[in-house]
Design a protein around this motif. Structure first.
Motif, PDB file in Angstrom:
ATOM      1  N   CYS A 136      10.986 102.866 -40.751  1.00 36.38           N
ATOM      2  CA  CYS A 136      10.704 104.190 -41.293  1.00 36.38           C
ATOM      3  C   CYS A 136       9.257 104.200 -41.783  1.00 36.38           C
ATOM      4  O   CYS A 136       8.852 103.317 -42.534  1.00 36.38           O
ATOM      5  N   CYS A 139       9.504 104.691 -46.019  1.00 35.06           N
ATOM      6  CA  CYS A 139      10.014 103.660 -46.935  1.00 35.06           C
ATOM      7  C   CYS A 139       9.944 102.264 -46.336  1.00 35.06           C
ATOM      8  O   CYS A 139      10.154 101.280 -47.035  1.00 35.06           O
ATOM      9  N   CYS A 150      15.574 109.084 -41.411  1.00 38.14           N
ATOM     10  CA  CYS A 150      15.773 107.769 -42.033  1.00 38.14           C
ATOM     11  C   CYS A 150      17.039 107.803 -42.868  1.00 38.14           C
ATOM     12  O   CYS A 150      17.235 108.710 -43.682  1.00 38.14           O
ATOM     13  N   CYS A 153      15.889 107.137 -46.877  1.00 38.08           N
ATOM     14  CA  CYS A 153      15.084 108.052 -47.690  1.00 38.08           C
ATOM     15  C   CYS A 153      15.054 109.468 -47.118  1.00 38.08           C
ATOM     16  O   CYS A 153      14.491 110.374 -47.720  1.00 38.08           O
ATOM     17  N   THR A 155      13.493 110.754 -44.572  1.00 36.32           N
ATOM     18  CA  THR A 155      12.281 111.183 -43.881  1.00 36.32           C
ATOM     19  C   THR A 155      12.598 111.463 -42.402  1.00 36.32           C
ATOM     20  O   THR A 155      13.328 110.710 -41.770  1.00 36.32           O
TER      21      THR A 155
HETATM   22 ZN   LIG Z   1      12.860 105.817 -44.997  1.00 30.90          ZN
END
Ligand SMILES: [Zn+2]
Ligand SMILES: [Zn+2]
Length: 160
Positions: A136, A139, A150, A153, A155
């Motif tokens: 990712c 993170c 992700c 997190c 994203t």
């Molecule tokens: Zn992430």
């Protein structure tokens, strides 16, 4: 088939030697004593006796080769190869060997960039720093190729 041959190649020479010696020993033992003196086989035709003396020691030969394979394969996979070899030898009925094939770690894969063998779960090549698994960008944790976001997190991941 070539994959099978590759695997055969890792069996240490010592295992071939021990296997062959045990095989020859048991063959001679059967041929010289058991088949001559036991009342049943003594009356058998020679071909039957020879077949028996050739076939009966085969599992022992295979067993020794498998032990050798477990030793070399566990070492290659950076597992506790001494422990696994002992388990393979001493757990009866070949259960140690079966257990090994169920529980063994995945084989190390070479780094696509420099060819160095990498361990299981490595995210980066320890030799050249090549990213072995997709990460990712936010993170930095490992993500799977089919993920759109992700899982850690949230994203949005670039689709490849
Ligand atoms: Zn992430
Ligand atoms: Zn590398």
């Amino acid at each position: 088939m070539s994959r099978f041959r590759e695997e055969i190649k890792i069996i240490p020479n010592l295992a071939w030697v021990i296997g062959f010696l045990l095989y020859a020993g048991l063959f001679l033992f059967l041929a010289m004593f058991v088949l001559r003196q036991e009342p049943e086989p003594a009356g058998w035709p020679l071909v039957a006796k020879a077949a028996l003396a050739i076939v009966v020691p085969l599992p022992l030969f295979m067993f020794v080769l498998l032990i050798g394979y477990v030793y070399a394969d566990a070492k290659r996979r950076r597992m506790n190869h001494v422990l696994w070899t002992l388990l393979a030898i001493f757990i009866p009925n070949g259960l140690g060997i079966i257990l090994y094939f169920i529980l063994r770690d995945p084989a190390p894969t070479p780094c696509p960039n420099c060819g160095m063998m990498t361990g299981k779960g490595f995210a980066f090549c320890p030799s050249c720093g090549f990213a072995l698994a997709p990460r990712c960008p936010s993170c930095g944790r490992g993500v799977e190729a089919k993920w759109t976001y992700c899982g850690y997190c949230g994203t949005s991941l670039p689709t490849t």
